[in-house]
Design an enzyme around this catalytic site. Structure first.
Site, PDB file in Angstrom:
ATOM      1  N   GLY A 167      27.902  46.909  30.985  1.00  0.00           N
ATOM      2  CA  GLY A 167      29.024  46.240  30.354  1.00  0.00           C
ATOM      3  C   GLY A 167      29.417  44.995  31.124  1.00  0.00           C
ATOM      4  O   GLY A 167      29.060  44.807  32.294  1.00  0.00           O
TER       5      GLY A 167
ATOM      6  N   TYR B 131      37.600  40.994  34.752  1.00  0.00           N
ATOM      7  CA  TYR B 131      38.685  40.659  35.679  1.00  0.00           C
ATOM      8  C   TYR B 131      38.407  39.312  36.340  1.00  0.00           C
ATOM      9  O   TYR B 131      37.276  38.994  36.705  1.00  0.00           O
ATOM     10  CB  TYR B 131      38.828  41.722  36.776  1.00  0.00           C
ATOM     11  CG  TYR B 131      39.774  41.269  37.868  1.00  0.00           C
ATOM     12  CD1 TYR B 131      41.155  41.339  37.675  1.00  0.00           C
ATOM     13  CD2 TYR B 131      39.296  40.716  39.048  1.00  0.00           C
ATOM     14  CE1 TYR B 131      42.027  40.881  38.649  1.00  0.00           C
ATOM     15  CE2 TYR B 131      40.161  40.258  40.035  1.00  0.00           C
ATOM     16  CZ  TYR B 131      41.529  40.341  39.829  1.00  0.00           C
ATOM     17  OH  TYR B 131      42.397  39.865  40.779  1.00  0.00           O
TER      18      TYR B 131
ATOM     19  N   ASP C 135      34.544  45.213  29.055  1.00  0.00           N
ATOM     20  CA  ASP C 135      35.593  45.948  29.765  1.00  0.00           C
ATOM     21  C   ASP C 135      36.712  44.993  30.167  1.00  0.00           C
ATOM     22  O   ASP C 135      36.479  43.999  30.853  1.00  0.00           O
ATOM     23  CB  ASP C 135      35.007  46.604  31.017  1.00  0.00           C
ATOM     24  CG  ASP C 135      36.043  47.406  31.785  1.00  0.00           C
ATOM     25  OD1 ASP C 135      36.198  48.602  31.486  1.00  0.00           O
ATOM     26  OD2 ASP C 135      36.697  46.824  32.687  1.00  0.00           O
TER      27      ASP C 135
ATOM     28  N   TYR D  95      44.795  42.416  33.510  1.00  0.00           N
ATOM     29  CA  TYR D  95      43.961  41.253  33.793  1.00  0.00           C
ATOM     30  C   TYR D  95      44.568  39.977  33.216  1.00  0.00           C
ATOM     31  O   TYR D  95      44.232  38.867  33.640  1.00  0.00           O
ATOM     32  CB  TYR D  95      42.547  41.420  33.220  1.00  0.00           C
ATOM     33  CG  TYR D  95      41.750  42.567  33.785  1.00  0.00           C
ATOM     34  CD1 TYR D  95      42.211  43.328  34.854  1.00  0.00           C
ATOM     35  CD2 TYR D  95      40.515  42.902  33.229  1.00  0.00           C
ATOM     36  CE1 TYR D  95      41.472  44.390  35.348  1.00  0.00           C
ATOM     37  CE2 TYR D  95      39.772  43.969  33.721  1.00  0.00           C
ATOM     38  CZ  TYR D  95      40.260  44.710  34.771  1.00  0.00           C
ATOM     39  OH  TYR D  95      39.535  45.761  35.255  1.00  0.00           O
TER      40      TYR D  95
ATOM     41  N   LYS E  68      42.836  49.204  29.142  1.00  0.00           N
ATOM     42  CA  LYS E  68      43.425  50.120  30.122  1.00  0.00           C
ATOM     43  C   LYS E  68      44.950  50.078  30.039  1.00  0.00           C
ATOM     44  O   LYS E  68      45.545  49.010  29.910  1.00  0.00           O
ATOM     45  CB  LYS E  68      42.968  49.760  31.538  1.00  0.00           C
ATOM     46  CG  LYS E  68      41.456  49.743  31.707  1.00  0.00           C
ATOM     47  CD  LYS E  68      41.052  49.438  33.134  1.00  0.00           C
ATOM     48  CE  LYS E  68      39.562  49.193  33.239  1.00  0.00           C
ATOM     49  NZ  LYS E  68      39.164  47.860  32.762  1.00  0.00           N
TER      50      LYS E  68
ATOM     51  N   HIS F 258      44.816  53.401  33.907  1.00  0.00           N
ATOM     52  CA  HIS F 258      44.234  52.484  34.882  1.00  0.00           C
ATOM     53  C   HIS F 258      44.227  53.069  36.300  1.00  0.00           C
ATOM     54  O   HIS F 258      43.300  52.842  37.080  1.00  0.00           O
ATOM     55  CB  HIS F 258      44.993  51.159  34.871  1.00  0.00           C
ATOM     56  CG  HIS F 258      44.175  50.002  35.328  1.00  0.00           C
ATOM     57  ND1 HIS F 258      44.291  48.737  34.796  1.00  0.00           N
ATOM     58  CD2 HIS F 258      43.208  49.901  36.265  1.00  0.00           C
ATOM     59  CE1 HIS F 258      43.437  47.920  35.394  1.00  0.00           C
ATOM     60  NE2 HIS F 258      42.771  48.601  36.292  1.00  0.00           N
TER      61      HIS F 258
ATOM     62  N   ASN G 165      39.967  55.521  38.495  1.00  0.00           N
ATOM     63  CA  ASN G 165      40.433  55.680  39.871  1.00  0.00           C
ATOM     64  C   ASN G 165      41.030  57.056  40.160  1.00  0.00           C
ATOM     65  O   ASN G 165      41.877  57.196  41.047  1.00  0.00           O
ATOM     66  CB  ASN G 165      41.448  54.581  40.228  1.00  0.00           C
ATOM     67  CG  ASN G 165      40.868  53.187  40.114  1.00  0.00           C
ATOM     68  OD1 ASN G 165      39.874  52.889  40.755  1.00  0.00           O
ATOM     69  ND2 ASN G 165      41.466  52.354  39.268  1.00  0.00           N
TER      70      ASN G 165
ATOM     71  N   GLN H 211      36.384  55.722  35.538  1.00  0.00           N
ATOM     72  CA  GLN H 211      35.903  54.421  36.004  1.00  0.00           C
ATOM     73  C   GLN H 211      36.393  54.201  37.431  1.00  0.00           C
ATOM     74  O   GLN H 211      37.595  54.222  37.700  1.00  0.00           O
ATOM     75  CB  GLN H 211      36.408  53.299  35.088  1.00  0.00           C
ATOM     76  CG  GLN H 211      35.839  51.934  35.461  1.00  0.00           C
ATOM     77  CD  GLN H 211      36.385  50.796  34.619  1.00  0.00           C
ATOM     78  OE1 GLN H 211      36.904  49.814  35.145  1.00  0.00           O
ATOM     79  NE2 GLN H 211      36.267  50.909  33.292  1.00  0.00           N
TER      80      GLN H 211
ATOM     81  N   SER I  17      32.988  46.847  40.462  1.00  0.00           N
ATOM     82  CA  SER I  17      32.698  46.228  41.772  1.00  0.00           C
ATOM     83  C   SER I  17      31.323  46.648  42.279  1.00  0.00           C
ATOM     84  O   SER I  17      31.132  46.901  43.473  1.00  0.00           O
ATOM     85  CB  SER I  17      33.783  46.573  42.795  1.00  0.00           C
ATOM     86  OG  SER I  17      35.007  45.982  42.465  1.00  0.00           O
TER      87      SER I  17
ATOM     88  N   LYS J 170      30.408  41.924  36.545  1.00  0.00           N
ATOM     89  CA  LYS J 170      31.353  40.840  36.302  1.00  0.00           C
ATOM     90  C   LYS J 170      30.747  39.511  36.733  1.00  0.00           C
ATOM     91  O   LYS J 170      30.372  39.325  37.887  1.00  0.00           O
ATOM     92  CB  LYS J 170      32.663  41.062  37.067  1.00  0.00           C
ATOM     93  CG  LYS J 170      33.761  40.090  36.654  1.00  0.00           C
ATOM     94  CD  LYS J 170      34.910  40.084  37.615  1.00  0.00           C
ATOM     95  CE  LYS J 170      34.648  39.222  38.823  1.00  0.00           C
ATOM     96  NZ  LYS J 170      34.514  37.778  38.495  1.00  0.00           N
TER      97      LYS J 170
ATOM     98  N   ARG K 143      23.893  33.804  35.489  1.00  0.00           N
ATOM     99  CA  ARG K 143      23.993  35.060  36.221  1.00  0.00           C
ATOM    100  C   ARG K 143      24.008  36.239  35.266  1.00  0.00           C
ATOM    101  O   ARG K 143      23.408  37.279  35.526  1.00  0.00           O
ATOM    102  CB  ARG K 143      25.258  35.036  37.073  1.00  0.00           C
ATOM    103  CG  ARG K 143      25.366  36.133  38.107  1.00  0.00           C
ATOM    104  CD  ARG K 143      24.569  35.882  39.376  1.00  0.00           C
ATOM    105  NE  ARG K 143      24.723  34.565  39.930  1.00  0.00           N
ATOM    106  CZ  ARG K 143      25.782  34.138  40.621  1.00  0.00           C
ATOM    107  NH1 ARG K 143      26.802  34.929  40.811  1.00  0.00           N
ATOM    108  NH2 ARG K 143      25.788  32.934  41.136  1.00  0.00           N
TER     109      ARG K 143
ATOM    110  N   LYS L 110      22.558  36.399  32.419  1.00  0.00           N
ATOM    111  CA  LYS L 110      21.182  36.577  31.953  1.00  0.00           C
ATOM    112  C   LYS L 110      20.340  37.239  33.034  1.00  0.00           C
ATOM    113  O   LYS L 110      19.567  38.173  32.761  1.00  0.00           O
ATOM    114  CB  LYS L 110      20.588  35.230  31.559  1.00  0.00           C
ATOM    115  CG  LYS L 110      19.176  35.319  30.980  1.00  0.00           C
ATOM    116  CD  LYS L 110      18.682  33.955  30.533  1.00  0.00           C
ATOM    117  CE  LYS L 110      17.289  34.056  29.915  1.00  0.00           C
ATOM    118  NZ  LYS L 110      16.796  32.715  29.468  1.00  0.00           N
TER     119      LYS L 110
END
Length: 324
Positions: A21, A25, A51, A56, A85, A118, A168, A191, A218, A271, A277, A279
């Protein structure tokens, strides 16, 4: 079965989530229109999992991109898997649906594919449009997340969201939710921050045992927003072991770091606002890491959180005091 960018994992409610995905953020100083353009580029490249989150501050821009790609015929609504979220100031049961409806309005969709709590802790509403703008945005509240979950179940029954999950949460918090009397729907996913320095193996094993998908954010450890990350921490993509293995496969360190997570059976959120990037990241589906190299990469685990949200350490529901 070989993984491709079109691969999806079946959730415990029967819905299907793409295994890769786009994470959206961005730090507050990043122009919001970049998120819109990146989302368009990602959809053009074949990403179908987007996402985002209320906090955000860019759901409107991301939604604009999704609707533009639907309008020009690139995708149909049912092709897109959109995750939103519920921010912690909306955890009071009477506010949950309002929080979801705000995201629906901002993103401009009739339903969300997935809506997550979240964090496991609740905060008192600040009165600010964006809680981060308030002078005291982190005033603790004591709403039990089990009550929040019941309100989320009602949103699912109302057709506003197809799947509901958490973000979290540690094992103990997941167990409390799963053992809640009258539980109607299990969370489909958890997540969490997950990368080579935080492999989440124990949490992943537990979630698999409960048919809960682990979703990784991350994944490159490259989130360096000074507001949340200790900049003295090591840069994951510069790790010499990772770079040696990347050279062996003739791939970038980022591709190997992402492929490692995918091969563990974890959904990856990548992200980037750079079309090139985005691709390149799809190159993760063009190779496979051998078992001996997977073991070597697994040994890099330091149980290191780049984003520990330390401002909330005194909250009774702060999740990272536990081992996992």
């Amino acid at each position: 079965m070989a993984l491709t960018k079109d691969s999806r994992i079946t959730l415990n409610d029967g819905n299907r989530m793409p295994v890769i995905g786009l994470g959206t953020y961005a730090a507050p100083d990043v122009p919001r229109n970049l998120g819109e353009e990146a989302t368009k580029a990602a959809i053009d490249l074949g990403y179908r999992h987007i996402d985002c989150a209320y906090i955000y501050g860019n759901e409107a821009e991301v939604g604009n991109a999704i609707r533009a790609k639907i309008a020009d015929g690139t995708v149909k609504r049912e092709d897109i898997f959109y995750t939103g979220k519920l921010w912690c100031t909306y955890f009071s049961p009477e506010l949950v649906r309002k929080g979801l409806e705000k995201s629906l309005k901002d993103v401009g969709l009739d339903y969300l594919d997935l809506f997550l709590m979240h964090w496991p802790f609740s905060l008192k509403p600040s009165g600010a449009e964006n809680p981060y703008d308030a002078e005291q945005p982190f005033a603790y509240d004591n709403v039990d997340f089990c009550a929040t979950w019941e309100a989320l179940e009602a949103c699912k029954d109302a057709g506003l969201v197809k799947s509901i999950g958490v973000s979290n949460f540690n094992r103990r918090q997941l167990e409390r939710l799963l053992n809640k009397p009258g539980l109607k729907y299990k969370p489909v996913c958890n997540q969490v921050e997950c990368h080579l320095y935080l492999s989440q193996s124990k949490l992943h094993t537990y979630c698999k045992s409960k048919d809960i998908v682990l979703v990784a954010y991350s994944v490159l450890g490259s989130h360096r927003d000074k507001n949340w990350v200790d900049l003295s921490l090591p840069v994951l993509l510069e790790d010499p072991v990772l770079n040696k293995i990347a050279a062996k496969y003739h791939r970038s360190p980022a591709e190997v770091a992402m492929r490692f997570i995918l091969q563990k059976g974890i959904v990856v959120l990548a992200k980037s606002f750079s079309p090139n990037r985005l691709k390149q990241n799809l190159g993760v589906f063009e190779f496979e890491i051998k078992s001996e190299d997977m073991k070597t990469l697994e040994s890099l685990d330091k149980n290191l959180h780049f984003g520990p949200f330390k401002e909330m350490k005194q909250h009774p529901e702060y999740p990272f005091h536990d081992e996992y």
